[in-house]
Design a protein around this motif. Structure first.
Motif, PDB file in Angstrom:
ATOM      1  N   LEU A  49      18.399  21.085  -8.143  1.00  0.00           N
ATOM      2  CA  LEU A  49      16.967  20.859  -8.318  1.00  0.00           C
ATOM      3  C   LEU A  49      16.398  22.048  -9.067  1.00  0.00           C
ATOM      4  CD1 LEU A  49      14.285  19.358  -7.658  1.00  0.00           C
ATOM      5  CD2 LEU A  49      14.209  20.686  -5.535  1.00  0.00           C
ATOM      6  N   SER A  50      15.758  21.823 -10.210  1.00  0.00           N
ATOM      7  CA  SER A  50      15.147  22.896 -11.000  1.00  0.00           C
ATOM      8  C   SER A  50      13.674  23.008 -10.638  1.00  0.00           C
ATOM      9  CB  SER A  50      15.289  22.616 -12.502  1.00  0.00           C
ATOM     10  OG  SER A  50      16.657  22.553 -12.870  1.00  0.00           O
ATOM     11  N   LEU A  51      13.202  24.258 -10.497  1.00  0.00           N
ATOM     12  CA  LEU A  51      11.809  24.482 -10.136  1.00  0.00           C
ATOM     13  C   LEU A  51      10.891  23.876 -11.190  1.00  0.00           C
ATOM     14  CD1 LEU A  51      10.382  25.884  -7.779  1.00  0.00           C
ATOM     15  CD2 LEU A  51      10.117  27.888  -9.225  1.00  0.00           C
ATOM     16  N   GLY A  52       9.915  23.116 -10.771  1.00  0.00           N
ATOM     17  CA  GLY A  52       9.014  22.426 -11.681  1.00  0.00           C
ATOM     18  C   GLY A  52       9.440  21.006 -11.960  1.00  0.00           C
ATOM     19  N   PHE A  76      20.347  19.857  -1.771  1.00  0.00           N
ATOM     20  CA  PHE A  76      20.137  20.180  -3.180  1.00  0.00           C
ATOM     21  C   PHE A  76      20.261  21.691  -3.356  1.00  0.00           C
ATOM     22  CE2 PHE A  76      17.816  16.396  -2.104  1.00  0.00           C
ATOM     23  CZ  PHE A  76      18.100  15.516  -3.139  1.00  0.00           C
ATOM     24  N   THR A  77      20.714  22.107  -4.549  1.00  0.00           N
ATOM     25  CA  THR A  77      20.829  23.524  -4.869  1.00  0.00           C
ATOM     26  C   THR A  77      19.716  23.936  -5.822  1.00  0.00           C
ATOM     27  OG1 THR A  77      23.222  23.487  -4.596  1.00  0.00           O
ATOM     28  CG2 THR A  77      22.311  25.304  -5.870  1.00  0.00           C
ATOM     29  N   LEU A  78      19.069  25.095  -5.542  1.00  0.00           N
ATOM     30  CA  LEU A  78      18.033  25.653  -6.416  1.00  0.00           C
ATOM     31  C   LEU A  78      18.421  27.070  -6.785  1.00  0.00           C
ATOM     32  CD1 LEU A  78      16.429  24.065  -3.870  1.00  0.00           C
ATOM     33  CD2 LEU A  78      14.462  24.667  -5.266  1.00  0.00           C
ATOM     34  N   THR A  79      18.164  27.434  -8.040  1.00  0.00           N
ATOM     35  CA  THR A  79      18.313  28.812  -8.485  1.00  0.00           C
ATOM     36  C   THR A  79      16.918  29.414  -8.607  1.00  0.00           C
ATOM     37  OG1 THR A  79      20.352  28.316  -9.690  1.00  0.00           O
ATOM     38  CG2 THR A  79      19.180  30.342 -10.288  1.00  0.00           C
ATOM     39  N   LEU A  80      16.646  30.479  -7.822  1.00  0.00           N
ATOM     40  CA  LEU A  80      15.302  31.030  -7.740  1.00  0.00           C
ATOM     41  C   LEU A  80      15.309  32.517  -8.041  1.00  0.00           C
ATOM     42  CD1 LEU A  80      14.256  29.235  -4.432  1.00  0.00           C
ATOM     43  CD2 LEU A  80      13.650  28.568  -6.772  1.00  0.00           C
ATOM     44  N   GLU A  87       6.633  26.174  -4.006  1.00  0.00           N
ATOM     45  CA  GLU A  87       6.178  25.104  -3.119  1.00  0.00           C
ATOM     46  C   GLU A  87       7.005  23.875  -3.417  1.00  0.00           C
ATOM     47  OE1 GLU A  87       1.936  23.504  -1.728  1.00  0.00           O
ATOM     48  OE2 GLU A  87       2.377  23.035  -3.823  1.00  0.00           O
ATOM     49  N   ILE A  88       7.554  23.261  -2.370  1.00  0.00           N
ATOM     50  CA  ILE A  88       8.333  22.033  -2.505  1.00  0.00           C
ATOM     51  C   ILE A  88       7.705  20.988  -1.607  1.00  0.00           C
ATOM     52  CG2 ILE A  88      10.606  20.965  -2.316  1.00  0.00           C
ATOM     53  CD1 ILE A  88      11.796  23.793  -2.560  1.00  0.00           C
ATOM     54  N   GLU A  89       7.431  19.833  -2.178  1.00  0.00           N
ATOM     55  CA  GLU A  89       6.752  18.764  -1.446  1.00  0.00           C
ATOM     56  C   GLU A  89       7.631  17.527  -1.389  1.00  0.00           C
ATOM     57  OE1 GLU A  89       2.284  17.687  -1.683  1.00  0.00           O
ATOM     58  OE2 GLU A  89       3.311  16.280  -3.027  1.00  0.00           O
ATOM     59  N   LEU A  90       7.716  16.933  -0.212  1.00  0.00           N
ATOM     60  CA  LEU A  90       8.454  15.697   0.015  1.00  0.00           C
ATOM     61  C   LEU A  90       7.458  14.567   0.215  1.00  0.00           C
ATOM     62  CD1 LEU A  90      11.152  14.189   0.712  1.00  0.00           C
ATOM     63  CD2 LEU A  90      10.659  14.772   3.108  1.00  0.00           C
ATOM     64  N   SER A  91       7.541  13.534  -0.606  1.00  0.00           N
ATOM     65  CA  SER A  91       6.636  12.392  -0.483  1.00  0.00           C
ATOM     66  C   SER A  91       7.431  11.104  -0.628  1.00  0.00           C
ATOM     67  CB  SER A  91       5.531  12.466  -1.545  1.00  0.00           C
ATOM     68  OG  SER A  91       6.080  12.460  -2.847  1.00  0.00           O
ATOM     69  N   GLY A  92       6.776   9.976  -0.389  1.00  0.00           N
ATOM     70  CA  GLY A  92       7.434   8.680  -0.488  1.00  0.00           C
ATOM     71  C   GLY A  92       7.529   7.995   0.852  1.00  0.00           C
ATOM     72  N   PRO A  93       8.166   6.839   0.909  1.00  0.00           N
ATOM     73  CA  PRO A  93       8.265   6.071   2.155  1.00  0.00           C
ATOM     74  C   PRO A  93       9.034   6.785   3.258  1.00  0.00           C
ATOM     75  CG  PRO A  93       8.727   4.679   0.251  1.00  0.00           C
ATOM     76  CD  PRO A  93       8.670   6.087  -0.260  1.00  0.00           C
ATOM     77  N   LEU A 152      10.822  14.551  -4.591  1.00  0.00           N
ATOM     78  CA  LEU A 152      10.662  15.992  -4.447  1.00  0.00           C
ATOM     79  C   LEU A 152       9.872  16.529  -5.629  1.00  0.00           C
ATOM     80  CD1 LEU A 152      14.219  17.131  -3.267  1.00  0.00           C
ATOM     81  CD2 LEU A 152      12.127  17.057  -1.888  1.00  0.00           C
ATOM     82  N   ASN A 153       8.793  17.220  -5.349  1.00  0.00           N
ATOM     83  CA  ASN A 153       8.036  17.935  -6.374  1.00  0.00           C
ATOM     84  C   ASN A 153       8.098  19.416  -6.054  1.00  0.00           C
ATOM     85  OD1 ASN A 153       6.580  15.894  -8.180  1.00  0.00           O
ATOM     86  ND2 ASN A 153       6.149  15.117  -6.129  1.00  0.00           N
ATOM     87  N   SER A 154       8.410  20.225  -7.049  1.00  0.00           N
ATOM     88  CA  SER A 154       8.496  21.667  -6.821  1.00  0.00           C
ATOM     89  C   SER A 154       7.698  22.388  -7.888  1.00  0.00           C
ATOM     90  CB  SER A 154       9.955  22.134  -6.842  1.00  0.00           C
ATOM     91  OG  SER A 154      10.548  21.853  -8.099  1.00  0.00           O
ATOM     92  N   ARG A 155       7.152  23.534  -7.536  1.00  0.00           N
ATOM     93  CA  ARG A 155       6.378  24.293  -8.507  1.00  0.00           C
ATOM     94  C   ARG A 155       6.352  25.765  -8.134  1.00  0.00           C
ATOM     95  NH1 ARG A 155       0.535  25.217  -7.360  1.00  0.00           N
ATOM     96  NH2 ARG A 155       0.126  24.646  -5.190  1.00  0.00           N
ATOM     97  N   HIS A 156       6.075  26.575  -9.127  1.00  0.00           N
ATOM     98  CA  HIS A 156       5.843  28.008  -8.929  1.00  0.00           C
ATOM     99  C   HIS A 156       4.344  28.213  -8.773  1.00  0.00           C
ATOM    100  CE1 HIS A 156       5.101  32.196 -10.192  1.00  0.00           C
ATOM    101  NE2 HIS A 156       6.267  32.440  -9.631  1.00  0.00           N
ATOM    102  N   ILE A 157       3.911  28.821  -7.685  1.00  0.00           N
ATOM    103  CA  ILE A 157       2.484  29.022  -7.426  1.00  0.00           C
ATOM    104  C   ILE A 157       2.055  30.354  -8.022  1.00  0.00           C
ATOM    105  CG2 ILE A 157       0.729  29.281  -5.639  1.00  0.00           C
ATOM    106  CD1 ILE A 157       2.459  27.584  -3.812  1.00  0.00           C
ATOM    107  N   GLU A 158       1.038  30.295  -8.887  1.00  0.00           N
ATOM    108  CA  GLU A 158       0.506  31.519  -9.481  1.00  0.00           C
ATOM    109  C   GLU A 158      -0.474  32.170  -8.515  1.00  0.00           C
ATOM    110  OE1 GLU A 158       1.469  32.881 -12.217  1.00  0.00           O
ATOM    111  OE2 GLU A 158       2.784  31.245 -12.873  1.00  0.00           O
TER     112      GLU A 158
END
Length: 471
Positions: A49-52, A76-80, A87-93, A152-158
C-alpha cells in the motif's frame, strides 16, 4: 480520548504459520477489539500500500483466519518515512478495524471499530512515524460474521511547523505523549477565543501571559474539546495544547480569533459608570471596579446582567456599603440605594468568584425629590395595595414622636423586601417577619422617612399589606 493500544509482538509459529495478536480496550467500554491469533497456512507476500493511494480489497472466507474467534484479516506492507504523520481510513460495507505494526513486529496504532457505535462510521488510525522503514497494516473483520469489500484511503497529514501563532489563525498539530507550546502576541486589549478540537483525545488548553495571568480549560467547547475565552491585555502569551491526562496521542486543531460576542461591542473592565449608558465587560475571575459621582442626593439603581455566570454587585462610598447577589431576574444582581451627594465605587464580580464571561452593567439615578409617592403611611393605619412586576412602591412616613417602631411588609403572593431610609438611616430586610415577609424594627427620631415596598425577585407581583407599629 485517544484509543490506547497495547504493545504486542508478532510471533512466528513453526516458521510457517504467522501469529497476529491485535488487542485493545476501547476507552469507556468493556468491549475488546477482535483478536487475530494464528493463520492456518503460510500466507503469500502481503500486497504493498503506497501512502496517498486508494486501495480496494475484500474480506472473504479465503482470507487469513484468526484461530481464536474465527474472524478473517488481510495484511498490507507500507514504506514510510521518519517524521511523517499518516492517516489510514477503512470504509465500505465491511465492519472492520485497522492495526499498524513496525518492522520489529510491535503494534503502534489501532482504530476503534465503528460496529461499536450507533451510527456507521469509517474506522481510521493516525500515527507519527519514528523512523524510516517498512510497516505492516492489518485489516480485520469485527467477528466471524464480518465479510465484505472495503476501501483503504491513506494520506500524509500536513501539520503546522511554527511554534509562533498569529491572531487570528488556525493550526493543525499532533500530540504523542506530551503537550505542544506556542507563543502569540496580543497587540491590543480585547476579547479573544482559543479552541482546541480533536476526535482522538480529550483536549486541554493552558494560556499563560503577563503579570502572572493563567487560564486552563478542559471541556468548555463541548464533548471533549477545550475553549478559553477571555479579555486579554496587550503582551506575549504562551498557549499549551495537551491531552487532559497528558499521555494520549492524536491529531488536533487549534483556532484563535477575536471572540464573536465582541463584534460591535466596546468592552470596559474599569472606569466611569455613566447613568443611563449601559456598558459591557468581561469577567475572568478578577474583581472589576467602576466609579460614579452624584451632585445631589438620588435613588440609584444598578443592574449587573450575565447569562454566563452568577453576578454579584457591591457599592461603597460616603460611609455606606451595600451588596446584592440575585436581586434581579434569575442570577442577575440588582442594587438599589438612596445616596447622598458624593463619589462611589461599584464592584462587579461573580458570586464566589467562580465562572467567567460577558456581562452588562446598567445604572440609573432619580433625584429623591422626584420619586413618585404612593401615599403617606401612618402609625396603626395599614395600607393594602398591589405590587406590579418589577415595581417599587414608595411611602412617606412622618414621625412626630421619637420612639421604637416596627414596619411590616406582608404578602402571600411574593417574597417581600422592605427598605427604610431617612434621617441618616438606611435599613433593609428580606424575611425578618417570618416566612417570606419582611420586617424592620428600629428607633426613629422625629422627622420624615421613606419606606420602599418591593419584591425580592424582580418579576414577582401581587397583593401586600404595609403596617407601621409603635412599640
Amino acid at each position: 480520548m485517544a484509543n490506547r493500544a497495547s504493545t504486542v509482538t508478532l510471533a512466528a509459529l513453526g516458521g510457517a504459520a504467522l501469529g497476529l495478536i491485535i488487542g485493545w480496550q476501547l476507552p469507556g467500554s468493556s468491549v475488546t477489539a477482535p483478536v487475530i491469533e494464528a493463520a492456518v497456512a503460510d500466507p503469500a507476500s502481503p500486497p504493498t500500500l503506497s501512502l496517498g493511494e486508494r486501495l480496494r480489497g475484500e474480506i472473504t472466507s479465503t482470507s487469513e483466519l484468526n484461530g481464536k474467534d474465527g474472524s478473517r484479516f488481510e495484511r498490507f506492507t507500507l514504506t514510510l518515512e521518519e517524521g511523517a504523520l499518516i492517516e489510514i481510513e477503512l470504509s465500505g460495507p465491511l465492519q472492520g478495524s485497522l492495526a499498524l505494526y513496525d518492522a520489529e513486529q510491535q503494534i503502534l496504532a489501532t482504530s476503534a471499530n465503528p460496529a461499536y457505535y450507533d451510527a456507521p462510521a469509517a474506522a481510521s488510525l493516525r500515527r507519527r512515524i519514528d523512523e524510516d522503514g517498512d510497516y505492516m497494516l492489518v485489516v480485520s473483520g469485527h467477528d466471524l460474521h464480518s465479510y465484505g469489500p472495503f476501501t483503504l484511503n491513506s494520506r500524509h497529514i500536513e501539520l503546522t511547523t511554527s511554534d509562533t501563532l498569529e491572531m487570528p489563525s488556525r493550526a493543525d498539530g499532533w500530540l504523542q505523549g506530551s503537550g505542544d507550546t506556542y507563543t502569540l502576541t496580543i497587540e491590543e486589549s480585547g476579547l479573544f477565543q482559543f479552541e482546541m478540537r480533536s476526535s482522538d483525545l480529550d483536549a486541554y488548553l493552558v494560556l499563560e501571559g503577563p503579570n502572572g495571568y493563567r487560564r486552563e480549560d478542559d471541556d468548555s467547547a463541548g464533548n471533549l474539546d477545550a475553549r478559553i475565552a477571555d479579555f486579554l491585555e496587550p503582551g506575549e502569551y504562551r498557549l499549551t495544547a495537551r491531552s487532559s491526562y497528558g499521555q494520549d496521542s492524536g491529531l488536533y486543531t487549534l483556532e484563535l480569533a477575536p471572540h464573536e460576542l465582541a463584534s460591535g461591542e466596546t468592552l470596559r473592565n474599569s472606569g466611569e459608570l455613566t447613568f443611563d449608558e449601559p456598558l459591557h465587560g468581561w469577567f475572568s475571575g478578577e474583581t472589576l471596579s467602576y466609579e460614579f459621582t452624584l451632585d445631589s442626593p438620588a435613588a440609584v439603581t444598578i443592574d449587573m446582567l450575565s447569562s454566563d455566570f452568577d453576578s454579584f454587585l457591591e457599592l461603597s462610598g460616603n460611609n455606606v456599603s451595600y451588596s446584592d447577589d440575585d436581586g434581579g431576574e434569575g442570577l442577575n444582581a440588582r442594587l438599589y440605594a438612596s445616596l447622598d451627594a458624593g463619589s462611589y465605587r461599584v464592584t462587579a464580580r461573580s458570586h464566589g468568584g467562580h465562572g467567567s464571561g460577558l456581562f452588562e452593567l446598567r445604572a440609573s439615578a432619580v433625584d429623591l425629590d422626584d420619586l413618585p409617592s404612593n401615599g403617606q403611611l401612618e402609625v396603626d393605619s395599614p395600607i393594602q395595595a398591589r405590587l406590579e412586576p418589577g415595581a417599587r412602591d414608595y411611602y412617606e412616613l412622618v414621625v412626630e414622636s421619637a420612639g421604637d417602631y416596627r414596619l411590616d411588609l406582608l404578602s402571600d403572593d411574593f417574597d417581600a423586601y422592605l427598605e427604610l431610609e431617612g434621617q441618616g438611616l438606611s435599613l433593609r430586610d428580606d424575611d425578618g417577619a417570618g416566612g417570606l415577609n419582611a420586617r424592620i424594627s428600629t428607633h426613629l427620631e422625629e422627622g420624615t422617612y421613606r419606606a420602599v415596598a418591593r419584591a425580592y425577585g424582580n418579576s414577582e407581583s401581587g397583593s401586600y399589606t404595609l403596617h407601621l407599629h409603635r412599640e
